[in-house]
Write an enzyme that holds these catalytic residues in place. Structure first.
Site, PDB file in Angstrom:
ATOM      1  N   GLU A  17      79.566 -99.955 -43.570  1.00 55.54           N
ATOM      2  CA  GLU A  17      79.971 -98.860 -42.678  1.00 55.54           C
ATOM      3  C   GLU A  17      81.350 -98.283 -43.013  1.00 55.54           C
ATOM      4  O   GLU A  17      81.510 -97.053 -43.020  1.00 55.54           O
ATOM      5  CB  GLU A  17      79.899 -99.333 -41.223  1.00 55.54           C
ATOM      6  CG  GLU A  17      78.463 -99.523 -40.748  1.00 55.54           C
ATOM      7  CD  GLU A  17      78.348-100.257 -39.429  1.00 55.54           C
ATOM      8  OE1 GLU A  17      79.401-100.559 -38.818  1.00 55.54           O
ATOM      9  OE2 GLU A  17      77.210-100.551 -39.003  1.00 55.54           O
ATOM     10  N   ASP A  30      87.141 -99.750 -38.142  1.00 57.25           N
ATOM     11  CA  ASP A  30      85.824 -99.409 -37.594  1.00 57.25           C
ATOM     12  C   ASP A  30      85.507-100.301 -36.396  1.00 57.25           C
ATOM     13  O   ASP A  30      85.126-101.464 -36.548  1.00 57.25           O
ATOM     14  CB  ASP A  30      84.760 -99.589 -38.689  1.00 57.25           C
ATOM     15  CG  ASP A  30      83.361 -99.175 -38.247  1.00 57.25           C
ATOM     16  OD1 ASP A  30      83.197 -98.813 -37.067  1.00 57.25           O
ATOM     17  OD2 ASP A  30      82.440 -99.230 -39.067  1.00 57.25           O
TER      18      ASP A  30
END
Length: 568
Positions: A146, A169
């Protein structure tokens, strides 16, 4: 057609690369985000996915599942009515819904996808995600971390100068920190770390617990155990947390049995309650910087990703950690899906995309269980011996040499683990190799163990006993979701890595030249060259390509000073 999918804890999204840009695909409701929720309608037997499912969570909690991404790779079974679902099956239902929406929007079949995963997902979690894609009828072209996806959405692959970025994140259920370097068309992950049990849901839980203390015994213990009430409180906490993003004060309100229960939260109060969670965020940031060998001042930008980063207390914490404001150039809810679409475009070799090479790192250390001899000749087992360290750039191949512990030992067992703990009992067991050894005195028989690991999680273990030539091999891969040709191709690619760095031509040439210069010199000069030879040989044994390249350049510079540049 290859699409990019962000399979999130709270929400998921799908995107594609076309007409020179990444584009999010709306679902049947016209929304760009689809809640990662599944619900079973017992009356019709229909499975609901997305917003319709999430809306049933507070009214039909026993028939609705959310946040199942947190349990990927585990044996947990979620019961919806009389049916049991694994985390992969629930995730597959969400993926199938995203694919159906994409096919309607595009007017053509979709069979291939790039799916994103938290950078700190372990081997089992990644394989479970790949299986979910297969269950949804997709060929999973790539599992993309990600933070790397977020970097692609940010556009760092278009930059020409060498730069360092940190991607922070924080999603609904997981937290990742990655340090990335961009240079000459390469995006290299320098370090990835995180916490798979930290996200927006944990901040909600803080509000839930404080709300419970505030209402005290006004709600009976029996009622508190009611799943419907628990879900109402959870939904109210989510609304309150989101409200504190834009307001200095919110009222968390829950109606139960014709009574309204309210509790006022201020932003300052929320900050105080969440101080422990903020502390947990700092540790992965410090580890990522330490593992990458960087300090905060060397980072060009701090990129924020994940809906939970909208919380002011998180942005303040990040600003305080780095002494500057983070970037908000990309929508934190959409960045990962858009980055997955960029990767899909790269896989499809779209001409509008500048060629870029993505490297990744091994998120956890891989090694074997060994025994050690301690004081009093006591043998202690269950010790973890690392072979491929976390944050090693992959694909990678590393070798370690072990020896027998007992006289006339007949075989050696090598259990394989993934993790960071000194005790294997705290790590994840991946498999085991057993090999016969000839009888001899303790410590006389050497056993070479080589680990080769690729970017999609295929681990090949080669065990060799030089004294007999005996070999054993174990391949740890998700073969159920891999075709035979793909499996063979990936093993062939790993085979190319299976040589020790000291055997590489560049390194052999550097050492040969150094040996010649050592023989040609005398006195202090000879000692100086010998010290650099020893240092380079030591670094070769550590098998870190980046460190080896740097050390080789240093050695050659010393030799150039001694005899001038190499001529051909």
């Amino acid at each position: 057609m290859i699409i990019g999918i962000d399979l999130g804890t709270t929400n998921s999204a799908v995107a594609l690369w076309r007409d020179g840009k990444a584009e999010l695909i709306p679902n049947s409701l016209g929304h760009l985000l689809t809640p990662s929720a599944v619900s079973l309608d017992e009356t019709t037997g229909e499975v609901l996915v997305g917003l319709a499912a999430r809306e049933r969570q507070s009214t039909h909690p026993a028939l609705t599942a959310t946040a199942f991404k947190r349990y990927m790779g585990s044996n947990r079974v979620t019961r919806l009515g009389k049916k049991g679902f694994s985390p992969e099956e629930l995730s597959a239902l969400v993926l199938r819904r995203l694919v159906d929406d994409a096919q309607v929007f595009l007017g053509q079949p979709v069979t291939e996808a790039v799916i994103t995963v938290p950078a700190y997902f372990n081997d089992k979690q990644r394989k479970a995600t790949r299986r979910a894609g297969e269950l949804a009828g997709l060929k999973v072209e790539r599992l993309l971390n990600e933070p790397t996806a977020a970097a692609l959405a940010y556009g760092i692959h278009e930059l020409d100068d060498q730069s360092m970025f940190l991607v922070f994140d924080l999603g609904g259920g997981t937290f990742d920190v990655s340090v990335l370097e961009i240079f000459e068309g390469v995006i290299e992950v320098r370090a990835s770390t995180g916490d798979n049990r930290l996200g927006g849901e944990d901040f909600n839980q803080v509000l839930i617990e404080d709300f419970g203390k505030a209402i005290g015994d006004r709600i009976s213990t029996e009622d508190r155990a009611d799943p419907v009430l628990r879900e109402r409180i959870r939904a109210a906490a989510e609304r309150a947390r989101r409200g504190l993003t834009d307001s200095a004060e919110v009222i968390m309100s829950v109606t139960w049995k014709d009574q309204v229960f309210e509790h006022r939260f201020t932003a300052d109060r929320f900050d105080t309650l969440c101080s422990g969670l903020v502390t947990r965020m700092r540790d992965p940031v410090l580890r990522a910087l330490r593992d990458s060998g960087l300090h905060a001042g060397q980072l060009k930008e701090i990129v924020m990703v994940g809906g939970a980063t909208r919380m002011p207390l998180v942005r303040r914490a990040v600003t305080k950690m780095f002494g500057r404001f983070p970037s908000n150039a990309v929508d934190p809810d959409q960045a990962v899906a858009l980055g997955a679409a960029v990767q899909a475009g790269l896989k499809a070799r779209d001409v509008a995309l500048k060629e870029v090479v993505l490297t990744d790192v091994c998120p956890y250390t891989l090694g074997v269980e060994v025994s050690e001899r301690g004081p009093g000749n006591m043998i202690r087992g269950g010790v973890f011996s690392p072979i491929i360290e976390r944050n090693t750039v992959i694909p990678a191949s590393r070798v370690q040499v072990y020896s027998t512990m007992e006289a006339n030992q007949k075989f050696v067992k090598l259990p394989i683990y993934q993790g960071e703990s000194r005790a294997v009992s705290d790590n994840i067991r991946l498999g085991e190799v057993e090999i016969a050894v000839p009888p001899a005195k303790a410590g006389e028989i050497a056993v070479e163990v080589r680990f080769s690991y690729d970017i999609n999680g295929l681990l090949e273990v080669d065990v060799h006993v030089p004294a007999t030539g005996e070999r054993r091999e174990l391949v740890i891969a998700d073969e159920e979701t891999m075709t035979a040709p793909e499996f063979s191709r990936r093993r062939a690619e790993l085979a190319e890595l299976k040589h020790h760095p000291r055997d590489a031509d560049l390194n052999r040439a550097a050492l040969a030249r150094a040996a010649r210069c050592y023989e040609d010199s005398l006195g202090d000069q000879r000692q100086f060259i010998g010290q650099h030879m020893d240092r380079f040989s030591f670094i070769l044994e550590r098998q870190d390509p980046r460190e080896i390249e740097h050390a080789r350049k240093e050695l050659l510079q010393v030799l150039d000073q001694f005899e001038g540049a190499t001529w051909l």
